[in-house]
Design an enzyme around this catalytic site. Structure first.
Site, PDB file in Angstrom:
ATOM      1  N   GLY A 233      -3.197  -3.603  -4.503  1.00 32.47           N
ATOM      2  CA  GLY A 233      -3.549  -2.741  -5.621  1.00 32.47           C
ATOM      3  C   GLY A 233      -5.043  -2.551  -5.739  1.00 32.47           C
ATOM      4  O   GLY A 233      -5.825  -3.244  -5.084  1.00 32.47           O
ATOM      5  N   PRO A 234      -5.470  -1.615  -6.584  1.00 30.96           N
ATOM      6  CA  PRO A 234      -6.906  -1.365  -6.776  1.00 30.96           C
ATOM      7  C   PRO A 234      -7.613  -2.587  -7.357  1.00 30.96           C
ATOM      8  O   PRO A 234      -6.977  -3.488  -7.914  1.00 30.96           O
ATOM      9  CB  PRO A 234      -6.926  -0.184  -7.771  1.00 30.96           C
ATOM     10  CG  PRO A 234      -5.558   0.403  -7.725  1.00 30.96           C
ATOM     11  CD  PRO A 234      -4.631  -0.710  -7.386  1.00 30.96           C
ATOM     12  N   GLY A 238      -5.446  -7.172 -11.595  1.00 32.64           N
ATOM     13  CA  GLY A 238      -4.832  -8.444 -11.980  1.00 32.64           C
ATOM     14  C   GLY A 238      -4.139  -9.192 -10.864  1.00 32.64           C
ATOM     15  O   GLY A 238      -3.280 -10.037 -11.127  1.00 32.64           O
ATOM     16  N   LYS A 239      -4.486  -8.927  -9.614  1.00 34.25           N
ATOM     17  CA  LYS A 239      -3.831  -9.618  -8.488  1.00 34.25           C
ATOM     18  C   LYS A 239      -4.179 -11.111  -8.494  1.00 34.25           C
ATOM     19  O   LYS A 239      -3.291 -11.963  -8.405  1.00 34.25           O
ATOM     20  CB  LYS A 239      -4.257  -8.973  -7.167  1.00 34.25           C
ATOM     21  CG  LYS A 239      -3.934  -7.498  -7.061  1.00 34.25           C
ATOM     22  CD  LYS A 239      -4.303  -6.915  -5.711  1.00 34.25           C
ATOM     23  CE  LYS A 239      -5.805  -6.883  -5.507  1.00 34.25           C
ATOM     24  NZ  LYS A 239      -6.496  -5.984  -6.456  1.00 34.25           N
ATOM     25  N   HIS A 456     -23.750  24.538 -22.913  1.00 32.75           N
ATOM     26  CA  HIS A 456     -22.955  24.080 -21.772  1.00 32.75           C
ATOM     27  C   HIS A 456     -21.769  23.234 -22.242  1.00 32.75           C
ATOM     28  O   HIS A 456     -20.620  23.479 -21.842  1.00 32.75           O
ATOM     29  CB  HIS A 456     -23.846  23.272 -20.824  1.00 32.75           C
ATOM     30  CG  HIS A 456     -23.152  22.819 -19.580  1.00 32.75           C
ATOM     31  ND1 HIS A 456     -23.289  23.453 -18.375  1.00 32.75           N
ATOM     32  CD2 HIS A 456     -22.303  21.772 -19.353  1.00 32.75           C
ATOM     33  CE1 HIS A 456     -22.552  22.840 -17.465  1.00 32.75           C
ATOM     34  NE2 HIS A 456     -21.959  21.803 -18.032  1.00 32.75           N
ATOM     35  N   GLU A 457     -22.048  22.237 -23.086  1.00 32.65           N
ATOM     36  CA  GLU A 457     -20.968  21.361 -23.575  1.00 32.65           C
ATOM     37  C   GLU A 457     -20.026  22.113 -24.504  1.00 32.65           C
ATOM     38  O   GLU A 457     -18.817  21.868 -24.507  1.00 32.65           O
ATOM     39  CB  GLU A 457     -21.561  20.147 -24.285  1.00 32.65           C
ATOM     40  CG  GLU A 457     -22.444  19.260 -23.409  1.00 32.65           C
ATOM     41  CD  GLU A 457     -21.725  18.739 -22.182  1.00 32.65           C
ATOM     42  OE1 GLU A 457     -20.491  18.617 -22.209  1.00 32.65           O
ATOM     43  OE2 GLU A 457     -22.407  18.473 -21.169  1.00 32.65           O
ATOM     44  N   HIS A 460     -17.485  23.931 -22.364  1.00 37.42           N
ATOM     45  CA  HIS A 460     -16.380  23.044 -21.962  1.00 37.42           C
ATOM     46  C   HIS A 460     -15.364  22.903 -23.098  1.00 37.42           C
ATOM     47  O   HIS A 460     -14.149  23.022 -22.881  1.00 37.42           O
ATOM     48  CB  HIS A 460     -16.921  21.658 -21.608  1.00 37.42           C
ATOM     49  CG  HIS A 460     -17.604  21.585 -20.282  1.00 37.42           C
ATOM     50  ND1 HIS A 460     -17.021  22.012 -19.118  1.00 37.42           N
ATOM     51  CD2 HIS A 460     -18.842  21.119 -19.942  1.00 37.42           C
ATOM     52  CE1 HIS A 460     -17.858  21.819 -18.106  1.00 37.42           C
ATOM     53  NE2 HIS A 460     -18.974  21.284 -18.583  1.00 37.42           N
TER      54      HIS A 460
END
Length: 656
Positions: A233-234, A238-239, A456-457, A460
């Site tokens: 897993g990434p 929690g591995k 600009h914002e 969006h």
């Protein structure tokens, strides 16, 4: 203070001993040079060389001891050019022998010298010394003995056997395993209760623990103990935490180490450590071995190997494969391993019989994130306004480690502001801090730049508000954070699959910032770099990976094995078509954003002015300007119609 003084004394003593030993060696070399029986400048002669010097009448006398003749030259001979190199040597001292000559039989040596002396009428004298005594022998070898003793002394200190205070090491135990053993004497406090979310992974791992605790439950039905389980897993999901929980729950010895612990500069050490690890585990079986970051030794063999067949990492992997499921390995030892690079592991390591189970530990979903938050807030002092459910919604893509970091960051922010408890806003500020970076209040921005950023914002925010599949807005800010000069925060829907119109809406909302600059100022700036990078990646993925473009067709050029990293899997003609379709897709969404913002230009300007005034605005401010989102009205009307229909049916039933 006392402990520090003691440590300083220990360090000083060790340093003193260190230089004292080297000083003693230097003094012994000098003593050996000036007071020894031989001389460092003397050169050993062959029989022919000795005869030539003898015939020249350059020898004053010869001192014989133990079949070795020390040759002393006359004063006139020492001035000759033939011997200048020896005489000018820094090791030569006056009155010492210039040469040595080792002969076999003493009688033959005397006979030869005497014959030459009588023949050429030489004045060479032969003198004799007593044979070397036992003490002389010891004195001759004393420097070598001392050097060996010093070497052993330091090797013992490096291996930890030379007393406390010496540098730790594993010189003499280099082939031993470095695994940490956790058993009943070293109780681990982490249990499965500390692992929130990961229900599927927990269930798989709990079954392994249950097998070790109650083996008859499974063996009575003919089942066999699994050889190993691979946690994939990434990072931060929690591995390793799951492995800690196994160590805390299982009542069996637990050996924990990293894949890099097998790696050493000496050949054969890795394989030796693997053998020693499994030997210890077998002696304490049933037991569990946990290898974190196993890709350090488990990479596929034969790929990008620059060291030939005798690759140390491959030898270590071969030994691991043999120990896990080789000929005659039938012991109750389970191997747990974790990696975030399962794609690079060797296929022989991944097969059933070695790692019978591959447990994928994915990023948590919204429900699991809420459970993880509840675990990490247990030790925090929270205010009553904290909404854990909203925080779980606000953190898509966060791993368990990210959530733990966020909770800690919220506590630090609250403490920085001298609060008695952690409020909901502190958590939101922590999200901003982690995702966007540190707030830069002192960054110098001109009024014109600030206005450009605001529009600009606002662009969006406006486009995303008008599109059905764009993520709903939560907050817009023009306060600089990290490398960004402004940001818009959304609440994305967690979809398992994404359709074409959903991706196109997201692309259009991303291009809304540049479109707003074009409409208001009739100019564009470099502020949309991140937006352009994002939409270009999305468009390329739609065309080349997901097969969502009609012109290119239902085809993908994605190779999950990663073998096409340096190979282009399509022709030049196809590459041109792909470039055309990507450009066409992006330009269509840009035009769509321009049309939307032109239609709502007044509201866009109002929003930008409000943003310039407040610097931070929220969803409520957008509702006051735009009203409810168009498709949300339709959804409410449909719900009202359904409710009215249900009410009418109920009334009709009552009348009947």
């Amino acid at each position: 203070m006392t402990n520090n003084n003691n440590n300083d004394k220990k360090k000083t003593t060790f340093k003193f001993n260190f230089y004292w030993v080297y000083g003693a060696i230097f003094m012994l070399i000098l003593a050996f040079q000036f007071f020894g029986s031989g001389d460092l400048a003397s050169r050993n002669l062959s029989k022919n060389e000795f005869t030539k010097i003898l015939e020249k009448n350059d020898i004053k006398y010869v001192l014989v001891k133990n079949n070795v003749a020390q040759v002393f030259l006359t004063e006139d001979a020492l001035k000759k050019d033939d011997y200048k190199k020896q005489v000018n040597s820094p090791f030569y001292r006056e009155g010492s022998p210039l040469f040595t000559y080792r002969f076999g039989d003493t009688q033959n040596f005397e006979k030869d010298v005497k014959a030459t002396k009588e023949k050429l009428n030489l004045s060479v004298d032969i003198q004799y010394m007593d044979p070397t005594s036992f003490m002389d022998t010891i004195l001759n070898f004393l420097p070598i003995i001392l050097l060996i003793g010093v070497w052993l002394y330091f090797m013992r200190r490096m291996s930890g056997a030379g007393g406390s205070g010496g540098p730790g090491g594993q010189i003499f135990n280099i082939g031993k395993s470095k695994a940490k053993l956790f058993d009943k004497d070293t109780k681990v406090k982490t249990t499965f209760e500390n692992v929130a979310g990961l229900e599927g992974a927990k269930e798989e791992v709990q079954e392994i623990v249950d097998f070790l605790k109650n083996p008859k439950k499974y063996t009575s039905l003919g089942g066999k103990i699994p050889k190993g389980a691979l946690l994939v897993g990434p990072p931060g999901t929690g591995k390793t935490l799951l492995a800690k929980a196994v160590a805390g729950e299982a009542d069996v010895p637990f050996f924990s180490l990293s894949g890099s612990d097998f790696v050493e500069m000496f050949v054969g050490v890795g394989a030796s450590r693997v053998r020693d690890l499994f030997k210890q585990a077998q002696q304490k079986s049933p037991s569990i071995i946990f290898i974190d970051e196993i890709d350090a030794i488990g990479r596929a063999r034969g790929k990008n190997s620059m060291t030939g067949g005798n690759d140390e990492r491959e030898n270590t992997l071969n030994q691991l494969l043999t120990e896990m499921d080789g000929f005659g390995t039938d012991t109750n030892v389970i191997v747990l391993a974790a990696t975030n690079r399962a794609d690079v592991l060797d296929s022989a390591l991944m097969r059933a019989g070695r790692f019978d189970r591959q447990i994928y530990v994915d990023l948590p979903n919204i429900v699991e994130r809420e459970e993880i938050f509840k675990v990490h807030i247990k030790s925090l002092k929270l205010a009553s306004d904290v909404n854990i459910k909203f925080l779980a919604q606000q953190t898509p893509g966060f791993s368990g480690a990210d959530i733990a970091n966020m909770c800690n960051e919220a506590a630090l922010i609250a403490a920085r502001n001298n609060k008695k408890a952690i409020h909901h806003q502190d958590f939101l500020d922590a999200v901003d801090r982690i995702v966007g970076g540190l707030e830069k209040k002192n960054k110098v921005i001109t009024p014109k730049e600030k206005e450009t950023i605001a529009f600009h914002e606002a662009g969006h925010a406006t486009v995303s508000w008008m599109l059905e599949h764009a993520a709903p807005l939560v907050k817009v800010t023009i306060v600089p954070r990290g490398q960004s000069l402004g940001a818009a925060w959304y609440l994305p829907a967690e979809r398992m699959i994404v359709q074409t119109d959903q991706m196109l809406d997201e692309m259009c909302a991303t291009l809304g910032g540049r479109a707003a600059e074009k409409i208001i100022f009739n100019k564009i700036s470099t502020g949309a770099l991140n937006d352009l990078e994002k939409v270009t990646k999305q468009a390329r993925a739609m065309v080349t990976i997901y097969g969502l473009n009609e012109e290119v067709g239902n085809i993908t050029y994605y190779d999950s094995s990663g073998n096409d990293a340096f190979v282009k899997p399509y022709s030049e003609e196809t590459a041109k078509r792909i470039d055309i379709e990507i450009t066409k897709m992006i330009e269509e969404q840009y035009k769509r954003a321009l049309d939307l913002l032109t239609l709502h230009k007044e509201k866009l300007t109002t929003l930008a002015q409000l943003l310039l005034e407040k610097e931070v605005i929220f969803k409520d401010d957008l509702e006051k300007i735009f009203g409810k989102r168009p498709f949300e009205k339709e959804e409410e009307e449909i719900k009202d119609q359904k409710n009215n229909t249900t009410t009418t049916k109920e009334e009709a039933t009552v009348e009947e």
